[in-house]
Design an enzyme around this catalytic site. Structure first.
Site, mmCIF file in Angstrom:
data_model
loop_
_atom_site.group_PDB
_atom_site.id
_atom_site.type_symbol
_atom_site.label_atom_id
_atom_site.label_comp_id
_atom_site.label_asym_id
_atom_site.label_seq_id
_atom_site.Cartn_x
_atom_site.Cartn_y
_atom_site.Cartn_z
ATOM 1 N N HIS A 191 0.246 13.258 11.550
ATOM 2 C CA HIS A 191 -0.959 13.664 12.269
ATOM 3 C C HIS A 191 -1.399 15.076 11.881
ATOM 4 C CE1 HIS A 191 -3.734 13.028 15.518
ATOM 5 N NE2 HIS A 191 -3.670 14.336 15.663
ATOM 6 N N CYS A 491 -7.124 5.325 -5.353
ATOM 7 C CA CYS A 491 -7.642 5.443 -3.993
ATOM 8 C C CYS A 491 -6.586 5.956 -3.013
ATOM 9 C CB CYS A 491 -8.211 4.114 -3.513
ATOM 10 S SG CYS A 491 -6.983 2.811 -3.448
HETATM 11 C C1 PEP Z 1 -2.015 3.469 -1.000
HETATM 12 O O1 PEP Z 1 -0.977 2.868 -0.773
HETATM 13 O O2 PEP Z 1 -2.112 4.445 -1.777
HETATM 14 C C2 PEP Z 1 -3.268 3.061 -0.341
HETATM 15 C C3 PEP Z 1 -4.428 3.567 -0.691
HETATM 16 O O3 PEP Z 1 -3.168 2.181 0.686
HETATM 17 P P1 PEP Z 1 -2.617 2.545 2.154
HETATM 18 O O4 PEP Z 1 -2.483 4.041 2.226
HETATM 19 O O5 PEP Z 1 -3.621 1.999 3.095
HETATM 20 O O6 PEP Z 1 -1.327 1.829 2.166
#
Ligand code: PEP
Ligand code: MG
Length: 562
Positions: A191, A491
């Site tokens: 957080h 991402c």
């Molecule tokens: C990741 O694993 O980098 C991702 C973008 O998905 P999440 O953070 O939702 O698992």
């Protein structure tokens, strides 16, 4: 900040930037009673009233702060006030008082009970135990007539130190005074880290017990990108670094797209969103579209699967924020730290390695096809120019990619996969021929490559996307993407770190998708680097032996350009 007597303490930097100011500590949590003081039967009603009064006072204070706050801060404060008034918790306290305990001890017992329940539920429920303990501490301090634990009042500038920050504290941090955050615990997805990113103040987490050696009032120099807190730093060097940082921050504030390197090499800069609201916030930034829409976030508290029409309405809200642009929708990534009651298995020994993401659909294909139908239905309302791409989480094998792509194409959807399992990166040459694009999820790719739980504060030094092992898998994926003419995006949180974003572009990534608040920092940093610079820093990072070494080498290279 070289200086004979200087000494640095290391943690995990989660928001870049520097600060030089005296340290202040968050007011300590009250000592908790380990035994109860007996309360006679005739006193118990009054004792419960004493508790209710304290709880209402605390809730009232939080509500007043909520009224003076905005957006996320107001929501967090209101939610915390709601927990203080929670009927289930009050009932548990009453039960403890009725069995002869005083209010303070009854509060501890009732909270322990809820904490155990939340921990057993796991995932984000387990993360909420910090909020529960925060509520407990505030009420106990009130019962004892002590000052409420939490943020101190700061007049000048300060670097805030804490074991971990409670949501109610971080939500109302005044950045006019608090210039940076450092916590003993927490991790890159805690957080504290999320709020620091939103407030855009330098932040270091998971420093460990050594942090406690810093006394309030000590002048500290903090570097969020290196993850270091330096004592006895050279004052003029520290002030110079702060001035340079402020200069860069001004560039960030003024940066406008399109996203490109200094010599005009274009890459796409996209936003990560969880729902329509977040998409509207992202639309106010320079984001060219959405690179990761985490659909599961809308269903965390749903007890039943929403119908196709209901889902289409929800997805449509995200599309509406970017009517003409690319939106990458990720299908349900349920399981592990994001349990969804209608989709995930009841209990697994090892949920992060269990039936999560696309794996859920192996025994329940219609759950996936209904979601794809809903995405296609909402996408049909979009303009013809607006690209709707769909990707699956947790793809590990070529046959999973092939199967998912077929289901997408039957619905005229552009098909992709997340590369977040090391096997998928290593097998990229056999996975990509089935797909139109891939997007690297560095959060999970790091977790699985380093075999380190992304939620563990003790392992934050391993779950660092600067780990050269992770960068080498990204490099391999980019090479294969180029060979197969398949666009490669990133991402995960790595894309939100401006220097690391430069490394990723240097490795050959075509698009970066990050939190809306990180867009301008990434855009401004890349505007300062040529493509050749990006390739050089990519080489430096990939050939480093550790995350810290990679970060330092890249930083030195970029500083020398200024
Ligand atoms: C990741 O694993 O980098 C991702 C973008 O998905 P999440 O953070 O939702 O698992
Ligand atoms: Mg992931």
């Amino acid at each position: 900040m070289g200086n004979a007597s200087s000494h640095s303490i290391k943690g995990t930097g989660v928001v870049a930037g520097v600060a030089y100011a005296p340290a202040v500590w968050v007011r300590p949590r009250p000592d908790l009673p380990t035994v109860g003081t007996p309360v006679g039967e005739d006193q118990r009603e009054a004792e419960f009233e004493r508790f209710t009064e304290a709880a209402l006072t605390v809730a009232g204070r939080l509500e007043t702060r909520a009224a003076g706050a905005e957006g996320n801060a107001a929501e967090v404060l209101t939610a915390t006030a709601g927990m203080v008034k929670d009927r289930g918790w009050h009932k548990a306290v009453r039960k403890n008082i009725n069995s002869g305990n005083n209010a303070e001890y009854a509060v501890v017992g009732a909270t322990d009970k809820f904490v155990a329940m939340f921990e057993a539920a796991g995932g984000i429920m387990a993360e909420r135990t910090t909020d529960l303990k925060d509520v407990r501490d505030r009420v106990i301090a009130q019962l004892r007539g002590e000052p409420e634990p939490g943020l101190p009042t700061v007049t000048g500038e300060a670097v805030l130190l804490a074991d971990d920050l409670a949501p109610a504290d971080t939500a109302t941090l005044d950045t006019a005074h608090i210039k940076a955050l450092v916590t003993e615990l927490g991790g890159p997805t805690s957080h504290t880290a999320i709020i620091a990113r939103q407030l855009d103040i330098p932040c270091i987490v998971a420093v460990g017990a050594e942090l406690r050696s810093i006394e309030a009032g000590t002048q500290v120099f903090l570097d969020g990108s290196l993850g270091t807190v330096t004592l006895n730093a050279d004052e003029s060097e520290a002030r110079q670094a702060v001035a340079e940082y402020r200069e860069f921050a001004a560039k960030v504030a003024q940066w406008t797209g399109p996203a490109q390197t200094k010599d005009g090499h274009r890459f796409q800069l996209l936003a990560n969103v969880a729902d329509g609201n977040a998409a509207r916030v992202a639309a106010d930034t320079e984001a060219e579209g959405i690179g990761l829409y985490r659909t599961e976030m809308s269903f965390l508290s749903a007890t039943e699967e929403p119908t196709v029409d209901e889902q289409a309405r929800i997805y449509g809200k995200v599309f509406a924020a970017f009517p003409e642009s690319k939106v990458v929708v990720r299908t349900l990534d349920a399981g592990s730290d994001k349990p969804i009651s209608y989709a995930t298995m009841e209990s697994e020994e090892n949920p992060a390695l269990g039936v999560r993401g696309l794996r859920i659909a192996r025994d329940n294909e219609s759950l996936l096809t209904r979601q794809l139908d809903a995405i296609a239905q909402a996408a049909a309302e979009r303009s013809d120019d607006a690209a709707t791409w769909v990707m699956a989480p947790m793809v590990a094998t070529p046959s999973e990619a092939k199967w998912f792509a077929r289901l997408c194409r039957e619905r005229n959807l552009t098909a992709g996969a997340m590369i977040e399992v090391p096997a998928a990166a290593l097998m990229a040459d056999t996975i990509m021929p089935h797909l139109d694009f891939v997007s690297i999820g560095t959060n999970d790719l790091t977790q699985y490559t380093m075999a380190a739980d992304r939620l563990s504060p003790q392992l934050a030094y391993l779950t660092d996307p600067w780990q050269p092992a992770v960068l080498r898998l990204i490099q391999h994926t980019c090479v294969v993407g180029r060979d197969h003419n398949v666009p490669v995006g990133v991402c995960g949180e790595a894309a939100a770190d401006p220097m690391l974003a430069g490394v990723l572009v240097g490795l050959g990534v075509n698009s970066l998708s990050c939190a809306a608040t990180a867009i301008a920092g990434v855009g401004a940093q890349l505007a300062e680097l040529t493509r050749e610079d990006c390739e050089k820093i990519a080489d430096l990072a990939v050939s480093a032996e550790s995350a810290a070494e990679a970060r330092e080498a890249v930083r030195d290279y970029i500083s020398a350009l200024a």
